[in-house]
Design a protein around this motif. Sequence first.
Motif: not given
Length: 331
Positions: A27-28, A31, A79, A115-116, A119-120, A123
């Motif tokens: 996730s991080t 970024r 998300g 989860t990817d 997260s996208e 963000w």
Amino acid sequence: MDIGADRDESHSPTVAQVGEFGVIDRSTRGRIQSSHTILGPGDDAAVVAAADGRVVATTDMLVEGRHFRLDWSSPIDVGRKAVAQNGADISAMGARCTGFLVALGCPASTSVEVTDGLSEGFWREAQRAGASIIGGDLVQSEELVISITALGDLEGRPPVLRSGARPGDVVAVFGHLGWSAAGLAVLEAGRSGHAALVDAHRVPAPEYEQGVSAALAGATSLTDVSDGLVADLGHIAQASSVSVDLNSDLLDTGSEIVSAATDLGVSVLSWVLGGGEDHAFAATFPRTARIPDGWTVVGHVSGPSGAPMVTVDGEPFSGPAGWSSFDGSTE
């Protein structure tokens, strides 16, 4: 592949296989933090600039099956929606978003594609709001649960409260009203078409700068329209001890929502006045104020003759009362 419908059958690894820190790293990694972030993810806590000396903070939760469905929305959509509804609350105080904390609970069998994607989405929307994801938490749970905490900066201005409306003010709105409710109705009915409305339900797109614009224009009260226009203006009326009357002729009932209402046999005004999750904005302004570009005056504020209330064309609104977390409904 439909990530939502088939996530348990996905060939990608699961959260259990990748592990908590592996999911966080996905996730991080790579970024870029916004200029508000002094210290981002990776330590025990983040550090965010607060030049104003005050921090605006809000939090909200989404539960799968109650607030979203992954057979209707992609993980990226979910998300974005999770961040947007919190960012809109920051804007509704007349502040700018500075950072978002994300707490995620999910079953161990959840595919990392989910989860990817989440997260996208987190963000993307955080960056659209002018901020970034500064930290969070990941835990195992029986269902997918998302909790977002948003932070904001007032930049030296006083917060715009629900309690500031005064008799003689005008009521103005910014953004599409009823589109999310209409999109949900289209999905529930299994109808095709009406893509703009369905998209509005899946991914609300608050114009975050409009909260600041309203504050700078002298808004006396301001709210994010998340529960429905009548319901949210009712919060202002109650907090300000005033009454609000809306003029239905001034409300935007454009061709998109009229078409869906005709198709489904629903009153357009029931969506425009009672539908939630639009994350548009409603504010009151002094009558002499210059209303910001893009805002539409739709009513006025008066002193209550009885209990504070919201009326439409001088009459109590008989349609849906707006969203409530314990009314037994789902998304």
